[in-house]
Design an enzyme around this catalytic site. Structure first.
Site, short mmCIF file in Angstrom:
data_model
loop_
_atom_site.label_atom_id
_atom_site.label_comp_id
_atom_site.label_asym_id
_atom_site.label_seq_id
_atom_site.Cartn_x
_atom_site.Cartn_y
_atom_site.Cartn_z
N ARG A 132 0.80 -1.08 0.16
CA ARG A 132 0.29 -0.58 -0.17
C ARG A 132 0.90 1.77 -0.30
O ARG A 132 0.32 2.18 0.38
CB ARG A 132 -1.44 -0.19 1.50
N HIS A 141 3.85 -11.00 -5.08
CA HIS A 141 2.41 -10.68 -5.42
C HIS A 141 3.24 -8.85 -5.49
O HIS A 141 3.25 -8.37 -4.76
CB HIS A 141 1.43 -10.49 -4.01
N TYR A 192 -1.06 -3.40 -4.99
CA TYR A 192 -2.41 -2.88 -5.08
C TYR A 192 -2.81 -1.27 -5.85
O TYR A 192 -3.63 -1.67 -6.47
CB TYR A 192 -3.30 -3.20 -4.44
N HIS A 209 -2.16 -7.23 -10.59
CA HIS A 209 -3.49 -7.21 -10.64
C HIS A 209 -3.53 -6.46 -11.89
O HIS A 209 -2.48 -5.29 -11.97
CB HIS A 209 -4.10 -6.94 -9.62
N GLU A 234 -2.89 -11.57 -13.11
CA GLU A 234 -3.84 -12.45 -11.98
C GLU A 234 -5.50 -12.37 -12.81
O GLU A 234 -5.46 -11.19 -13.08
CB GLU A 234 -4.24 -11.50 -10.48
N ASP A 242 -7.14 -17.17 -10.09
CA ASP A 242 -7.39 -17.66 -8.22
C ASP A 242 -8.87 -17.57 -8.09
O ASP A 242 -10.13 -16.89 -8.79
CB ASP A 242 -7.53 -15.84 -8.22
N HIS A 256 -11.53 -14.83 -7.15
CA HIS A 256 -12.11 -14.36 -8.43
C HIS A 256 -12.73 -14.95 -9.91
O HIS A 256 -13.63 -14.39 -9.98
CB HIS A 256 -10.68 -13.90 -9.37
N HIS A 309 -4.08 -18.65 -6.85
CA HIS A 309 -4.23 -18.20 -5.27
C HIS A 309 -5.06 -18.83 -4.91
O HIS A 309 -6.83 -18.87 -5.71
CB HIS A 309 -5.07 -17.08 -5.53
N ASP A 312 -14.37 -9.22 -4.92
CA ASP A 312 -13.28 -9.80 -4.17
C ASP A 312 -13.18 -10.30 -3.24
O ASP A 312 -12.59 -9.07 -2.33
CB ASP A 312 -12.14 -8.95 -4.51
N HIS A 330 -12.68 -13.11 -0.50
CA HIS A 330 -11.76 -14.27 -0.15
C HIS A 330 -12.44 -14.69 1.18
O HIS A 330 -12.48 -14.11 2.53
CB HIS A 330 -10.64 -13.97 0.16
N GLU A 337 -4.72 -17.24 -0.22
CA GLU A 337 -4.31 -15.80 0.35
C GLU A 337 -5.89 -15.69 1.03
O GLU A 337 -6.79 -14.46 0.76
CB GLU A 337 -4.81 -15.04 -0.74
#
Ligand SMILES: [Zn+2]
Ligand SMILES: [Zn+2]
Length: 283
Positions: free
Chosen positions: A36, A66, A69, A106, A142, A175, A178, A212, A225, A227, A257
């Site tokens: 982030r 990964h 974001y 992503h 992804e 994923d 997803h 994922h 999204d 999980h 994840e």
């Protein structure tokens, strides 16, 4: 099929291996830096060396990194695209240092300009990142859940990017949450077959290099999204049995994840749940 998880690198990249071992992971995913924040502090050579030695000792791998974001190379804002290219390049460099398979990122949003309009700049950005970090470390797109203007919930979009880039250093991470949110009923055998057939014709199953493995808090086709822990969500244990029994995944590493049963992230009960299913479908 190896079973792994996303683990923290707090205290240094090499600290991640013991954390992965503790939960029984056979392979792992890490962030190269805070997901982030824009900065990607370089990994000191000694730390990278320690990471590779520790991975070797533990028999841990393949490792994947990964991406942040924040990155959005399909955005109409040129400043955001440039920042994303710089960050993604640094992450690919870190992945190379760690001996990782690649960076999973992503595709993010085209922010209203449309996929077709974003495509040339998207592939140009990926090419610049790859050119800046020679070697064989992969950039892995992804699949996305499909909310808003997000690129990559349709396999055809990823296929178009890959075709137009035409590089041996591109692969895909599917994923499960997803894919479910994007409307693929992978919990059902006919639904999974249809999804993989589509994946194969649009992308090519040979490019499926990571999964994922996440259950879903939200319903099929929700485009959201969210999980869930394995067996606690709507894909469910039977759904994962269906997925893990399919030959398309036989040699693909799975990375959890999930929120964790104690809300501390991917944990041993989730790893064990996947291992139990793997043993069942093998038998
Ligand atoms: Zn992701
Ligand atoms: Zn997700």
């Amino acid at each position: 099929m190896l079973i792994g998880a996303h683990v923290s690198t707090a205290g240094g990249a090499s600290k991640a291996i013991a954390r992965a071992e503790e939960i029984g992971a056979e392979c792992m995913q890490v962030f190269a830096s805070s997901p982030r924040a824009w900065k990607v502090p370089p990994i000191p050579d000694a730390e990278a060396e320690k990471f590779r030695a520790e991975s070797e000792r533990a028999g841990m791998g393949p490792t994947v990194v990964h991406g942040k974001y924040l990155c959005a190379i399909g955005s109409p804002d040129p400043e955001l695209v440039e920042k994303s290219v710089v960050a993604l390049t640094a992450e690919l460099q870190s992945a190379k240092q760690l001996g990782a398979l690649g960076v999973i990122f992503h595709p993010a949003s085209h922010r209203g300009q449309g996929f077709e309009a974003a495509l040339p700049q998207f592939t140009d950005a990926m090419r610049r990142v790859l050119d800046a970090v020679p070697g064989d470390t992969l950039l892995m797109l992804e699949t996305s859940a499909g909310s808003g203007d997000h690129i990559g919930s349709k396999f055809s979009e990823l296929g178009q990017i890959i075709k137009s880039l035409n590089s041996p250093r591109v692969a895909v991470c599917l994923d499960t949450q997803h894919a479910w949110a994007a409307g693929h009923d992978i919990a059902d055998s006919d639904g999974l077959e249809a999804a993989l057939k589509k994946f194969d014709s649009e992308i090519g199953l040979g490019l499926l290099r990571a999964v994922h493995a996440n259950d879903s808090k939200r319903e099929l086709g929700s485009a959201v999204d969210r999980h869930d822990n394995i067996g606690e969500g709507l894909i469910g244990t039977a759904g994962f049995r269906n997925i893990m029994a399919h030959k398309a995944f036989a040699d693909v590493p799975f990375y959890l994840e999930v929120p964790g049963f104690d809300k501390t992230g991917p944990d041993k009960p989730n790893v064990d749940a996947l291992k139990k299913i793997r043993a069942e479908v093998k038998a």
